[in-house]
Design an enzyme around this catalytic site. Structure first.
Site, PDB file in Angstrom:
ATOM      1  N   ASP A   1      36.395  38.984  81.101  1.00 57.37           N
ATOM      2  CA  ASP A   1      37.524  39.421  81.943  1.00 57.37           C
ATOM      3  C   ASP A   1      37.102  39.404  83.415  1.00 57.37           C
ATOM      4  O   ASP A   1      37.938  39.209  84.306  1.00 57.37           O
ATOM      5  CB  ASP A   1      37.977  40.849  81.582  1.00 57.37           C
ATOM      6  CG  ASP A   1      38.782  40.895  80.295  1.00 57.37           C
ATOM      7  OD1 ASP A   1      39.366  39.859  79.905  1.00 57.37           O
ATOM      8  OD2 ASP A   1      38.821  41.976  79.669  1.00 57.37           O
TER       9      ASP A   1
ATOM     10  N   LYS B   1      37.135  47.531  73.097  1.00 60.14           N
ATOM     11  CA  LYS B   1      36.227  46.913  74.076  1.00 60.14           C
ATOM     12  C   LYS B   1      35.054  47.819  74.463  1.00 60.14           C
ATOM     13  O   LYS B   1      33.955  47.338  74.694  1.00 60.14           O
ATOM     14  CB  LYS B   1      36.990  46.518  75.346  1.00 60.14           C
ATOM     15  CG  LYS B   1      37.837  45.263  75.189  1.00 60.14           C
ATOM     16  CD  LYS B   1      38.486  44.861  76.513  1.00 60.14           C
ATOM     17  CE  LYS B   1      39.459  43.723  76.331  1.00 60.14           C
ATOM     18  NZ  LYS B   1      40.139  43.316  77.569  1.00 60.14           N
TER      19      LYS B   1
HETATM   20  P1  NDP Z   1      44.085  50.268  78.311  1.00 58.87           P
HETATM   21  O1  NDP Z   1      44.841  50.800  77.141  1.00 58.87           O
HETATM   22  O2  NDP Z   1      42.593  50.355  78.311  1.00 58.87           O
HETATM   23  O3  NDP Z   1      44.633  50.980  79.662  1.00 58.87           O
HETATM   24  C1  NDP Z   1      46.003  51.140  79.878  1.00 58.87           C
HETATM   25  C2  NDP Z   1      46.238  51.628  81.309  1.00 58.87           C
HETATM   26  O4  NDP Z   1      47.649  51.739  81.528  1.00 58.87           O
HETATM   27  C3  NDP Z   1      45.655  53.006  81.610  1.00 58.87           C
HETATM   28  O5  NDP Z   1      45.293  53.070  82.964  1.00 58.87           O
HETATM   29  C4  NDP Z   1      46.849  53.919  81.314  1.00 58.87           C
HETATM   30  O6  NDP Z   1      46.800  55.169  81.982  1.00 58.87           O
HETATM   31  C5  NDP Z   1      47.982  53.097  81.865  1.00 58.87           C
HETATM   32  N1  NDP Z   1      49.275  53.436  81.278  1.00 58.87           N
HETATM   33  C6  NDP Z   1      49.730  53.043  80.068  1.00 58.87           C
HETATM   34  N2  NDP Z   1      50.984  53.522  79.873  1.00 58.87           N
HETATM   35  C7  NDP Z   1      51.307  54.221  80.992  1.00 58.87           C
HETATM   36  C8  NDP Z   1      52.458  54.945  81.397  1.00 58.87           C
HETATM   37  N3  NDP Z   1      53.545  55.038  80.614  1.00 58.87           N
HETATM   38  N4  NDP Z   1      52.456  55.522  82.616  1.00 58.87           N
HETATM   39  C9  NDP Z   1      51.374  55.419  83.435  1.00 58.87           C
HETATM   40  N5  NDP Z   1      50.244  54.758  83.087  1.00 58.87           N
HETATM   41  C10 NDP Z   1      50.210  54.162  81.894  1.00 58.87           C
HETATM   42  O7  NDP Z   1      44.558  48.761  78.473  1.00 58.87           O
HETATM   43  P2  NDP Z   1      43.861  47.550  79.252  1.00 58.87           P
HETATM   44  O8  NDP Z   1      43.167  48.066  80.461  1.00 58.87           O
HETATM   45  O9  NDP Z   1      43.081  46.716  78.331  1.00 58.87           O
HETATM   46  O10 NDP Z   1      45.162  46.708  79.656  1.00 58.87           O
HETATM   47  C11 NDP Z   1      46.022  47.149  80.697  1.00 58.87           C
HETATM   48  C12 NDP Z   1      47.010  46.031  81.010  1.00 58.87           C
HETATM   49  O11 NDP Z   1      46.309  44.907  81.527  1.00 58.87           O
HETATM   50  C13 NDP Z   1      47.763  45.524  79.772  1.00 58.87           C
HETATM   51  O12 NDP Z   1      49.092  45.250  80.148  1.00 58.87           O
HETATM   52  C14 NDP Z   1      47.029  44.246  79.399  1.00 58.87           C
HETATM   53  O13 NDP Z   1      47.912  43.335  78.780  1.00 58.87           O
HETATM   54  C15 NDP Z   1      46.588  43.739  80.753  1.00 58.87           C
HETATM   55  N6  NDP Z   1      45.345  42.945  80.680  1.00 58.87           N
HETATM   56  C16 NDP Z   1      45.410  41.620  81.041  1.00 58.87           C
HETATM   57  C17 NDP Z   1      44.281  40.836  81.025  1.00 58.87           C
HETATM   58  C18 NDP Z   1      44.397  39.410  81.417  1.00 58.87           C
HETATM   59  O14 NDP Z   1      43.521  38.616  81.077  1.00 58.87           O
HETATM   60  N7  NDP Z   1      45.400  39.044  82.169  1.00 58.87           N
HETATM   61  C19 NDP Z   1      42.967  41.358  80.606  1.00 58.87           C
HETATM   62  C20 NDP Z   1      42.994  42.771  80.262  1.00 58.87           C
HETATM   63  C21 NDP Z   1      44.162  43.512  80.305  1.00 58.87           C
HETATM   64  P3  NDP Z   1      46.140  56.457  81.258  1.00 58.87           P
HETATM   65  O15 NDP Z   1      44.644  56.248  81.335  1.00 58.87           O
HETATM   66  O16 NDP Z   1      46.595  57.594  82.097  1.00 58.87           O
HETATM   67  O17 NDP Z   1      46.648  56.469  79.844  1.00 58.87           O
END
Ligand code: NDP
Length: 293
Positions: free
Chosen positions: A102, A66
């Site tokens: 989004d 993205k």
């Molecule tokens: P990204 O990969 O860009 O971000 C992931 C986020 O989750 C980061 O803040 C990351 O922290 C955190 N994270 C992941 N694993 C862990 C862990 N084990 N412990 C702590 N923090 C963790 O993903 P997106 O932002 O695109 O998506 C995030 C969530 O939102 C997903 O579940 C996705 O399905 C959902 N989503 C839903 C949408 C909808 O339309 N409903 C639209 C977009 C997303 P760090 O930076 O520290 O790694």
């Protein structure tokens, strides 16, 4: 000529978007196919270049591309520019336009969650990835005055806050270290909690302990299932919503951008529900892991 719309991500195997967009094209009599393109980052420039061909209506873009797509399109809408993330591409002739649907998707979900109450002004956001950026911009444009961001890697949250420094110049947008006691203190001052981390997507775990969630909270989890966070929040008396409505409305907005037609919302919702019932829980293709109990 059958037109093509593609979802570019890595991976994309479990796409919920595929189910709802193809059904919408078919129902509206639009001669188009929705294809899943699993493309590694190294293939991204070529994949975006291909979209300039006449047979393409546009694309969806998902994890992990993205943000990387931003410099590859010819024009950005305000939302895409402000968030620094593109999830939908449309065409103006051979030129590519980057959108972020989004943001409107999140706003529909937030409005529904808030209901008839006055729109709150203070929020806590967990996460700092692509989804979190849409949330921050949505909250700012809804008039929130204080947004506190917690993220596992603090520097990423700080980077996101810096990215929004101009847009948020009139209000307080801050990143804070992920400590339970700080989260608890901030939740006590806020009315809205949004989870934009992927914690709870593949395992039945919550980003925060159940006992720090105040009963009067409005809690939105971007994950589209009844996550542990949502169950804990509901048990403490909070009002909750999962990510389905956001997903539906980001998809509906994209459909309208590609076709110029209103999206068949009911049908798209049905298709999402069917895909969910079949066990698909990720937005586009993130690993789904074992089903949440
Ligand atoms: P990204 O990969 O860009 O971000 C992931 C986020 O989750 C980061 O803040 C990351 O922290 C955190 N994270 C992941 N694993 C862990 C862990 N084990 N412990 C702590 N923090 C963790 O993903 P997106 O932002 O695109 O998506 C995030 C969530 O939102 C997903 O579940 C996705 O399905 C959902 N989503 C839903 C949408 C909808 O339309 N409903 C639209 C977009 C997303 P760090 O930076 O520290 O790694």
């Amino acid at each position: 000529m059958t037109k093509r719309v593609v979802l570019i991500g890595h991976p994309v195997a479990h796409s919920l978007s595929g189910a709802m967009q193809q059904a919408a094209f078919d129902a509206q009599g639009i001669d188009a196919t929705y294809e899943l393109w699993d493309r590694a980052p190294i293939q991204l420039v070529d994949s975006i270049g291909e979209l300039r061909g006449d047979d393409f209506l546009g694309a969806n873009v998902t994890i992990p591309h993205k943000e990387r797509v931003v410099p590859l399109v010819d024009r950005l809408t305000e939302e895409a520019h402000a968030t620094g993330a593109v999830n939908t591409i449309t065409k103006e002739g051979k030129r590519l336009v980057g959108h972020n649907t989004d943001v409107p998707g999140f706003k529909v979900a937030l409005d529904k969650l808030v209901g008839r109450q006055k729109m709150p002004r203070q929020a806590v956001l967990l996460g700092a990835g692509g989804g979190a950026r849409a949330v921050v911009y949505g909250l700012i444009t809804e008039g929130f005055q204080r947004i506190i961001v917690f993220n596992r890697h603090l520097h990423r949250a700080e980077g996101m806050v810096r990215h929004f420094s101009r847009t948020a110049a009139h209000m307080e947008l801050r990143a804070m270290p992920w400590h339970e006691s700080i989260i608890e203190a901030e939740l006590a001052k806020a009315k809205v909690l949004v989870n934009a981390t992927s914690i709870g997507l593949t395992r039945d775990e919550s980003p925060i302990p159940a006992d720090v969630i105040p009963p009067e909270m409005l809690v939105l989890d971007l994950i589209y299932s009844k996550t542990r966070l949502l169950r804990d929040a509901a048990a403490s008396g909070a009002t909750t919503m999962d990510g389905e409505l956001m997903l539906l409305h980001q998809g509906a907005a994209a459909f309208t951008l590609w076709t110029g037609q209103p999206a068949p919302l009911e049908l798209m919702q049905e298709k999402l529900a069917e895909a969910r019932a079949a066990g698909v829980r990720s937005a586009e293709g993130e690993p789904t892991g074992e089903p949440v109990a």
